[in-house]
Design a protein around this motif. Structure first.
Motif, short mmCIF file in Angstrom:
data_model
loop_
_atom_site.label_atom_id
_atom_site.label_comp_id
_atom_site.label_asym_id
_atom_site.label_seq_id
_atom_site.Cartn_x
_atom_site.Cartn_y
_atom_site.Cartn_z
N LEU A 1 -32.89 36.06 13.24
CA LEU A 1 -34.15 36.81 13.20
C LEU A 1 -34.93 36.59 14.50
O LEU A 1 -35.45 37.53 15.10
N GLN A 2 -34.94 35.33 14.93
CA GLN A 2 -35.61 34.96 16.18
C GLN A 2 -35.03 35.77 17.36
O GLN A 2 -35.74 36.18 18.26
N ALA A 3 -33.72 36.01 17.28
CA ALA A 3 -33.05 36.77 18.34
C ALA A 3 -33.25 38.28 18.17
O ALA A 3 -32.65 39.07 18.89
N GLY A 4 -34.08 38.65 17.19
CA GLY A 4 -34.40 40.08 17.05
C GLY A 4 -33.45 40.87 16.18
O GLY A 4 -33.55 42.10 16.11
N LYS A 5 -32.51 40.17 15.53
CA LYS A 5 -31.52 40.90 14.74
C LYS A 5 -31.95 41.15 13.30
O LYS A 5 -32.69 40.36 12.72
N VAL A 6 -31.46 42.26 12.74
CA VAL A 6 -31.52 42.45 11.30
C VAL A 6 -30.37 41.64 10.72
O VAL A 6 -29.25 41.70 11.22
N VAL A 7 -30.63 40.85 9.68
CA VAL A 7 -29.58 40.05 9.05
C VAL A 7 -29.24 40.68 7.70
O VAL A 7 -30.11 40.86 6.86
N VAL A 8 -27.97 41.04 7.52
CA VAL A 8 -27.53 41.71 6.30
C VAL A 8 -26.68 40.73 5.49
O VAL A 8 -25.64 40.26 5.97
N VAL A 9 -27.14 40.38 4.29
CA VAL A 9 -26.52 39.31 3.51
C VAL A 9 -25.90 39.87 2.22
O VAL A 9 -26.50 40.70 1.54
N ALA A 10 -24.71 39.40 1.89
CA ALA A 10 -24.05 39.77 0.64
C ALA A 10 -24.77 39.11 -0.53
O ALA A 10 -24.87 37.89 -0.59
N GLY A 11 -25.25 39.92 -1.46
CA GLY A 11 -25.88 39.38 -2.65
C GLY A 11 -24.84 38.88 -3.64
O GLY A 11 -23.64 38.98 -3.40
N PHE A 12 -25.30 38.25 -4.74
CA PHE A 12 -24.44 37.99 -5.90
C PHE A 12 -23.47 36.84 -5.68
O PHE A 12 -22.76 36.47 -6.61
N GLN A 13 -23.41 36.25 -4.47
CA GLN A 13 -22.36 35.27 -4.21
C GLN A 13 -22.88 34.06 -3.44
O GLN A 13 -23.88 34.12 -2.74
N GLY A 14 -22.16 32.94 -3.57
CA GLY A 14 -22.53 31.74 -2.84
C GLY A 14 -21.34 30.82 -2.70
O GLY A 14 -20.20 31.22 -2.95
N LEU A 15 -21.64 29.59 -2.27
CA LEU A 15 -20.57 28.63 -2.04
C LEU A 15 -20.88 27.34 -2.80
O LEU A 15 -21.97 26.79 -2.68
#
Lengths: 410, 410
Positions: free
Chosen positions: B125-139
């Protein structure tokens, strides 16, 4: 007890039914008392489907996002194959590339494997489990998902076999093995019991298509014995290993051929050290693969240069060269399409200097004009008219007696 | 500059065209000068397709392998949405659940988020990017891919918003907001401008379906302001936040209803402390969700117990209880299907003791028999005949004047 790595390609896992069939192959090895690691590709048309989804969004997807997209294909297959094994009462676990410890260079879409941390797989094998690994994918620095490019699943399988010191690596596919030539064209084509890594490399590079050259090279470097065999039929396939273990050092082991070849000729090129390097560096930087190169040096100061490219690359090749015409100072470019390449491959050639001559003799008897020639220690390639391709392959297959089983050398 | 978390559900990213539409929503926020994190679900029918592939392999897939399989769905969406943003000239990057630092319990198919390591997202975000994250899942521990169960993508979005201290979390869906009741049944249903977390929790639990209760609870606990809004239309949606910020502490904010309800009655149950606990523990261990529970204690030693379950669970409920008949010592089991549950919800109820009475009065005037009742501080639920469901909802919607915009309280 042996450790076997099995690899199933896209057509061998193309449907739930085929996945259950693949599971039976794995279970056979388990019932033989062996440990098994299975590497799989994406199901049949999955990759095409994903590529077309991306194409609906943009014509120029970034390589990183294509890797993110395509790597889901194998992940679907590993889960389904593992379910199939579990349903048959076998303990199994699936791993994506990153979970399996497949590390790659920091490059997207065509990364090379840089190392494998196989501790986790070893532990699961020790616990009696079948380990099912997603081919074609790995992890680069910064937790980036990468893919290995064409033939990537073959490479994953061979790399895992090398890392785990597997006793063999079986490549299951939709053909029963490696043939003396393409049986779709030549009826008398015969399945080979064995072939050397180097011969397979030449055949793979020459379009036989059954196994990716990168995987063969990897297998050769690490001495991994490969077997190419059918996922639907039970018969033995073709062993690929060091020559020393082979049945015989045959003069000609097989005949490869491909069409859609074109010849480009650059006429009136001023002689000089830099012209050749400039031309081929420029073409490479545009992603154009040049195959056979022939330079006719004459006594005059102007030379002519010919090389073969895929017919689909002709237009761009001519365009790129014309852009540099004033810099390179050549007179004109000519191109000829409708050509094919026919190659004979055999590791015995190295000690049989007359093989190329015999090939030319066979082609001359058939009235086939040879337009370009290229040789290596274990192959002779010729470029001829596409209309003559099948006739040439049949005549060579006959002349070198490839349909007959070679006598065992004691 | 604000930080906004956007969440797009399956229907909002159901096709490449809809994904490009979602990208436009993200770009609007960027053009407002905001930082954006986007959480997405799997495309429309993808999950169903994957589930049916598994069903062709086995009827009892392991939960671990189902997580491996289903988590590919969101991975496809994140790559396509990121490509769409990049194609419009916006810098964007996609992350799977594990790449985004979403940590969960060691449970498959229904894991809860145990923590988020959001350093990587913050840097992007700091680098100006949109961050697109997969919902519903984790580790989970051991690099295991887990999924969060129903409503998982909503929960991912809210959890990320909490972890990143986002200014708001917008839930884009196929409706324009939260309504006083289901507009498919009641024409005069009105979209609410605002609703409290607790009211939304009751409505969500009562089948309004627009937002998962887990996500609402998470938002309440961390004070994340939510807005439910349409991905295809521009109008404002419904804000979900603390009551103190709300337009008015309405007596009744909305009416929820669901059909496929059945009532089970256990007759002639010997009184005693352990019978109830035994019955409901047993049903829970068989995965049967019991909703409203009513025990009529009498002076005799035999009591009767009624509870409501989903109609699809009736058969198993009866079977399970009959198995324990001798142990529990009851006389017989009766079941009644064809019922529905109608509930009024509003945080003002807590200080208006006459609301339940008014509800019963409205239903009585319509000649509707109330078969079961359950109340909490902010809701009254009734079980009635399914034939009366829509009539009851319409009468209550009128009686509590829900189609009228409430006056602003100064």
């Amino acid at each position: 007890m042996e450790l076997v790595v099995q690899k199933f390609g896209g057509t061998s896992v193309g449907s739930p039914e085929k996945i259950m069939n693949a599971a039976r192959r794995t279970i056979e090895e388990k019932m033989n008392g062996n440990d098994v690691v299975v590497v799989v590709s994406a199901m049949g048309k999955t990759t095409d489907h994903l590529v077309s989804l991306a194409a609906e969004i943009t014509q120029k997807p970034s390589k990183r996002e294509m890797d993110m997209l395509l790597s889901t294909g194998e992940q679907v297959t590993i889960s389904l194959l593992t379910m199939a094994l579990q349903a048959q009462g076998y303990d199994a676990v699936s791993y994506t590339g990153w979970q399996a410890g497949i590390k790659t260079e920091n490059v997207h879409s065509n990364a090379r494997i840089s190392g494998i941390d196989s501790e986790k797989i070893k532990n699961q094998l020790q616990a009696g489990k079948v380990v099912v690994v997603a081919g074609f994918q790995g992890l680069a620095d910064g937790q980036e998902i990468t893919t290995l490019g064409r033939g990537g699943s073959d490479t994953t399988a061979v790399a895992l076999a090398a890392s785990l010191k597997a006793d063999k690596c079986d490549i299951y596919t939709d053909v029963t093995g490696v043939f003396t030539t393409d049986p779709r064209y030549v009826k008398s084509a015969r399945k080979l019991d064995g072939i050397s890594y180097d011969e397979m490399l030449e055949l793979a590079n020459l379009g036989a298509g059954v196994l990716h050259p990168r995987a063969v090279e990897f297998a050769k470097n690490y001495g991994v014995p490969l077997e190419v065999r059918s996922s639907s039929e039970k018969e033995r396939g073709t062993l690929i290993e060091e020559e020393t273990k082979m049945e015989q050092n045959l003069v000609v082991r097989g005949i490869a051929f491909e069409d859609q070849v074109s010849r480009i000729t650059v006429c009136g090129l001023p002689s000089g050290l830099s012209a050749l390097s400039t031309i081929f560096k420029t073409l490479a930087s545009h992603g154009i693969n040049v195959d056979i190169i022939i330079q006719s040096s004459t006594n005059s100061s102007l030379a002519s240069l010919s090389f073969s490219v895929k017919t689909s690359d002709v237009e761009e090749t001519v365009h790129v060269l014309e852009t540099y015409q004033s810099e390179l100072g050549f007179e004109k470019i000519e191109s000829e399409g409708g050509l094919s390449k026919v190659s004979i491959v055999g590791s015995g050639m190295v000690s049989n200097p007359g093989v190329a001559a015999e090939m030319f003799d066979v082609l001359a008897q058939e009235g086939i004009e040879v337009k370009m020639v290229s040789t290596s220690e274990i192959k002779v390639s010729t470029v001829i008219s596409h209309a003559d391709m099948v006739k040439a392959v049949e005549a060579l297959h006959d002349a070198f007696e490839l349909s007959q089983q070679p006598a065992q050398v004691l």
